[in-house]
Design an enzyme around this catalytic site. Sequence first.
Site, PDB file in Angstrom:
ATOM      1  N   LYS A   1       1.600  -0.940  -0.439  1.00 52.01           N
ATOM      2  CA  LYS A   1      -0.390  -0.145   0.246  1.00 52.01           C
ATOM      3  C   LYS A   1       0.721   0.898   0.322  1.00 52.01           C
ATOM      4  O   LYS A   1       0.497   1.957  -1.102  1.00 52.01           O
ATOM      5  CB  LYS A   1      -1.252  -0.292   1.340  1.00 52.01           C
ATOM      6  CG  LYS A   1      -1.609  -1.207   1.566  1.00 52.01           C
ATOM      7  CD  LYS A   1      -2.482  -1.115   2.660  1.00 52.01           C
ATOM      8  CE  LYS A   1      -1.885  -1.409   4.093  1.00 52.01           C
ATOM      9  NZ  LYS A   1      -1.476  -2.736   3.852  1.00 52.01           N
TER      10      LYS A   1
ATOM     11  N   ARG B   1      -8.987   0.782   9.740  1.00 52.06           N
ATOM     12  CA  ARG B   1      -9.113  -0.196   9.988  1.00 52.06           C
ATOM     13  C   ARG B   1      -9.295  -1.214  11.016  1.00 52.06           C
ATOM     14  O   ARG B   1      -9.042  -2.331  11.789  1.00 52.06           O
ATOM     15  CB  ARG B   1      -7.557  -0.533  10.588  1.00 52.06           C
ATOM     16  CG  ARG B   1      -6.403  -0.749   9.494  1.00 52.06           C
ATOM     17  CD  ARG B   1      -4.620  -0.584  10.736  1.00 52.06           C
ATOM     18  NE  ARG B   1      -3.855  -1.217  10.022  1.00 52.06           N
ATOM     19  CZ  ARG B   1      -3.132  -0.930   9.758  1.00 52.06           C
ATOM     20  NH1 ARG B   1      -3.082  -0.007   9.498  1.00 52.06           N
ATOM     21  NH2 ARG B   1      -2.064  -1.671   9.075  1.00 52.06           N
TER      22      ARG B   1
ATOM     23  N   ARG C   1      12.131  -6.167   4.945  1.00 49.85           N
ATOM     24  CA  ARG C   1      11.706  -4.540   3.975  1.00 49.85           C
ATOM     25  C   ARG C   1      12.881  -4.067   4.635  1.00 49.85           C
ATOM     26  O   ARG C   1      13.299  -4.272   6.195  1.00 49.85           O
ATOM     27  CB  ARG C   1      10.718  -4.375   4.306  1.00 49.85           C
ATOM     28  CG  ARG C   1       9.939  -2.546   4.667  1.00 49.85           C
ATOM     29  CD  ARG C   1       8.857  -1.813   4.957  1.00 49.85           C
ATOM     30  NE  ARG C   1       8.126  -2.836   5.891  1.00 49.85           N
ATOM     31  CZ  ARG C   1       6.987  -2.366   6.248  1.00 49.85           C
ATOM     32  NH1 ARG C   1       6.140  -1.301   5.310  1.00 49.85           N
ATOM     33  NH2 ARG C   1       6.336  -2.947   6.961  1.00 49.85           N
TER      34      ARG C   1
ATOM     35  N   ARG D   1      12.248  -2.195  10.683  1.00 50.62           N
ATOM     36  CA  ARG D   1      11.099  -1.654  11.411  1.00 50.62           C
ATOM     37  C   ARG D   1      10.791  -2.155  12.763  1.00 50.62           C
ATOM     38  O   ARG D   1      11.252  -4.050  12.280  1.00 50.62           O
ATOM     39  CB  ARG D   1      10.018  -1.399  11.602  1.00 50.62           C
ATOM     40  CG  ARG D   1       9.361  -0.592  10.787  1.00 50.62           C
ATOM     41  CD  ARG D   1       8.048  -0.404   9.572  1.00 50.62           C
ATOM     42  NE  ARG D   1       7.408  -0.353  10.269  1.00 50.62           N
ATOM     43  CZ  ARG D   1       5.795  -0.504   8.761  1.00 50.62           C
ATOM     44  NH1 ARG D   1       5.891   0.522   7.891  1.00 50.62           N
ATOM     45  NH2 ARG D   1       4.908  -1.339   9.784  1.00 50.62           N
TER      46      ARG D   1
ATOM     47  N   ARG E   1       0.717  -9.168  13.748  1.00 53.41           N
ATOM     48  CA  ARG E   1       0.039  -8.319  12.350  1.00 53.41           C
ATOM     49  C   ARG E   1      -0.913  -8.862  11.775  1.00 53.41           C
ATOM     50  O   ARG E   1      -1.842  -8.351  10.739  1.00 53.41           O
ATOM     51  CB  ARG E   1       0.750  -7.217  12.061  1.00 53.41           C
ATOM     52  CG  ARG E   1       1.081  -6.144  12.768  1.00 53.41           C
ATOM     53  CD  ARG E   1       3.023  -6.179  12.424  1.00 53.41           C
ATOM     54  NE  ARG E   1       2.564  -5.088  10.943  1.00 53.41           N
ATOM     55  CZ  ARG E   1       3.794  -4.704  10.350  1.00 53.41           C
ATOM     56  NH1 ARG E   1       4.838  -5.519  10.241  1.00 53.41           N
ATOM     57  NH2 ARG E   1       3.835  -4.278   9.000  1.00 53.41           N
TER      58      ARG E   1
HETATM   59  P1  AP5 Z   1       4.947  -1.388   2.020  1.00 52.00           P
HETATM   60  O1  AP5 Z   1       4.353  -0.918   0.616  1.00 52.00           O
HETATM   61  O2  AP5 Z   1       5.924  -0.629   2.651  1.00 52.00           O
HETATM   62  O3  AP5 Z   1       3.504  -2.636   2.049  1.00 52.00           O
HETATM   63  P2  AP5 Z   1       2.414  -2.080   2.906  1.00 52.00           P
HETATM   64  O4  AP5 Z   1       1.215  -2.095   2.617  1.00 52.00           O
HETATM   65  O5  AP5 Z   1       2.461  -0.174   3.247  1.00 52.00           O
HETATM   66  O6  AP5 Z   1       2.554  -2.712   4.279  1.00 52.00           O
HETATM   67  P3  AP5 Z   1       3.050  -1.738   6.035  1.00 52.00           P
HETATM   68  O7  AP5 Z   1       3.091  -2.950   6.792  1.00 52.00           O
HETATM   69  O8  AP5 Z   1       3.729  -0.812   6.200  1.00 52.00           O
HETATM   70  O9  AP5 Z   1       1.485  -1.825   6.627  1.00 52.00           O
HETATM   71  P4  AP5 Z   1       0.936  -1.745   7.549  1.00 52.00           P
HETATM   72  O10 AP5 Z   1      -0.500  -1.432   7.301  1.00 52.00           O
HETATM   73  O11 AP5 Z   1       1.471  -2.868   8.540  1.00 52.00           O
HETATM   74  O12 AP5 Z   1       1.594  -1.088   8.466  1.00 52.00           O
HETATM   75  P5  AP5 Z   1       1.073   0.929   9.025  1.00 52.00           P
HETATM   76  O13 AP5 Z   1       3.171   1.367   8.598  1.00 52.00           O
HETATM   77  O14 AP5 Z   1       0.364   1.321   8.337  1.00 52.00           O
HETATM   78  O15 AP5 Z   1       6.244  -2.433   1.179  1.00 52.00           O
HETATM   79  C1  AP5 Z   1       6.228  -3.558   2.488  1.00 52.00           C
HETATM   80  C2  AP5 Z   1       7.946  -4.271   1.932  1.00 52.00           C
HETATM   81  O16 AP5 Z   1       7.166  -5.333   0.057  1.00 52.00           O
HETATM   82  C3  AP5 Z   1       9.259  -3.445   1.251  1.00 52.00           C
HETATM   83  O17 AP5 Z   1       9.710  -3.473   1.272  1.00 52.00           O
HETATM   84  C4  AP5 Z   1       8.146  -3.473  -0.459  1.00 52.00           C
HETATM   85  O18 AP5 Z   1       9.563  -2.483  -0.633  1.00 52.00           O
HETATM   86  C5  AP5 Z   1       7.831  -4.454  -0.610  1.00 52.00           C
HETATM   87  N1  AP5 Z   1       6.332  -4.604  -2.022  1.00 52.00           N
HETATM   88  C6  AP5 Z   1       6.191  -3.515  -2.477  1.00 52.00           C
HETATM   89  N2  AP5 Z   1       5.504  -3.993  -3.123  1.00 52.00           N
HETATM   90  C7  AP5 Z   1       5.908  -4.893  -4.094  1.00 52.00           C
HETATM   91  C8  AP5 Z   1       5.492  -5.598  -4.559  1.00 52.00           C
HETATM   92  N3  AP5 Z   1       4.971  -5.261  -5.594  1.00 52.00           N
HETATM   93  N4  AP5 Z   1       6.872  -6.980  -4.518  1.00 52.00           N
HETATM   94  C9  AP5 Z   1       7.938  -6.765  -3.715  1.00 52.00           C
HETATM   95  N5  AP5 Z   1       7.629  -6.440  -3.350  1.00 52.00           N
HETATM   96  C10 AP5 Z   1       7.256  -5.046  -3.067  1.00 52.00           C
HETATM   97  O19 AP5 Z   1       0.768   0.558  10.694  1.00 52.00           O
HETATM   98  C11 AP5 Z   1       2.080   0.303  11.707  1.00 52.00           C
HETATM   99  C12 AP5 Z   1       1.288   0.376  12.620  1.00 52.00           C
HETATM  100  O20 AP5 Z   1       0.892   1.709  13.053  1.00 52.00           O
HETATM  101  C13 AP5 Z   1       0.176  -0.185  13.106  1.00 52.00           C
HETATM  102  O21 AP5 Z   1       0.687  -2.095  13.390  1.00 52.00           O
HETATM  103  C14 AP5 Z   1      -0.938  -0.834  14.044  1.00 52.00           C
HETATM  104  O22 AP5 Z   1      -0.084  -0.637  15.034  1.00 52.00           O
HETATM  105  C15 AP5 Z   1      -0.945   1.368  14.019  1.00 52.00           C
HETATM  106  N6  AP5 Z   1      -1.575   1.720  13.195  1.00 52.00           N
HETATM  107  C16 AP5 Z   1      -0.976   2.186  11.576  1.00 52.00           C
HETATM  108  N7  AP5 Z   1      -2.776   2.356  11.112  1.00 52.00           N
HETATM  109  C17 AP5 Z   1      -3.453   2.065  12.358  1.00 52.00           C
HETATM  110  C18 AP5 Z   1      -4.772   2.805  12.281  1.00 52.00           C
HETATM  111  N8  AP5 Z   1      -5.643   2.631  11.404  1.00 52.00           N
HETATM  112  N9  AP5 Z   1      -5.443   2.169  13.531  1.00 52.00           N
HETATM  113  C19 AP5 Z   1      -5.213   1.553  14.637  1.00 52.00           C
HETATM  114  N10 AP5 Z   1      -3.414   1.190  14.380  1.00 52.00           N
HETATM  115  C20 AP5 Z   1      -2.951   1.104  13.667  1.00 52.00           C
END
Ligand code: AP5
Length: 208
Positions: A13, A88, A122, A155, A166
């Site tokens: 994403k 979420r 990552r 991270r 997660r």
């Molecule tokens: P990346 O693009 O970083 O993936 P992502 O979907 O953004 O994954 P995240 O882990 O950042 O999402 P998340 O939802 O768990 O964490 P968030 O930061 O929102 O890609 C991942 C990896 O794959 C990278 O290395 C990239 O290079 C690689 N990649 C990407 N596309 C690729 C492809 N097509 N092919 C191959 N490789 C690829 O949230 C973190 C924490 O914050 C949560 O756990 C929670 O504690 C809190 N939080 C955030 N939002 C909320 C909410 N709404 N409510 C409550 N708590 C929340």
Amino acid sequence: MNLIFLGPPGAGKGTVAVKLKDEKKLPHISTGDLFRAAIKSESDLGLQVKAIVDRGDLVPDELTVAIVKERLDQADCQNGFILDGFPRTEAQAEALQKITNIDKALNFYVEEEELIKRLSGRRVCKQCGASFHVLFVPPKKEGICDHCGGELYTRKDDEIESIKNRLSVYKEQTQPLIDYYNNKQLLVDINAAEAPENVFTSVLNILK
Ligand code: AP5
């Protein structure tokens, strides 16, 4: 255009949102980034959420909705936005509906085995937040950001125990939003198992 990016951790994403932000001149609002910035600055919010984020649980809805509402009230969001990682939970989706309307919810789907590979490999820039992958999106120079020369790190929530948590939190609390937005006829599925440039092209085609 008011967009939501739904999908499990590691679906890509953030990777798409960063490119789409430039292409469509839309602000990219990642709740994960907002929480990580608060943790880094050791603000009150950061101190409250650090342990929750590190172990991969969800921050309470009330806190999360409040920071998103504050962000969406800012001037740069008045002509559209990309909400990455919010809502979420169903309570967050209901709260969002009271704040603004949504044009599309893009659902990024990828098999779990691939998600684990993506998350465990990552690496993120300490300075500018750019995201890399040791195998799939490697930096030109190991451990160094291509964009700003900053140091890359893993991270805390990309350690295997947090990843597993997660993924299970996603299944229990976030996956039901697929039906929620499908019922509202706002859902569009994106096959995010493809290479990053192909996923981005699919997203652009859908937004045409
Ligand atoms: P990346 O693009 O970083 O993936 P992502 O979907 O953004 O994954 P995240 O882990 O950042 O999402 P998340 O939802 O768990 O964490 P968030 O930061 O929102 O890609 C991942 C990896 O794959 C990278 O290395 C990239 O290079 C690689 N990649 C990407 N596309 C690729 C492809 N097509 N092919 C191959 N490789 C690829 O949230 C973190 C924490 O914050 C949560 O756990 C929670 O504690 C809190 N939080 C955030 N939002 C909320 C909410 N709404 N409510 C409550 N708590 C929340």
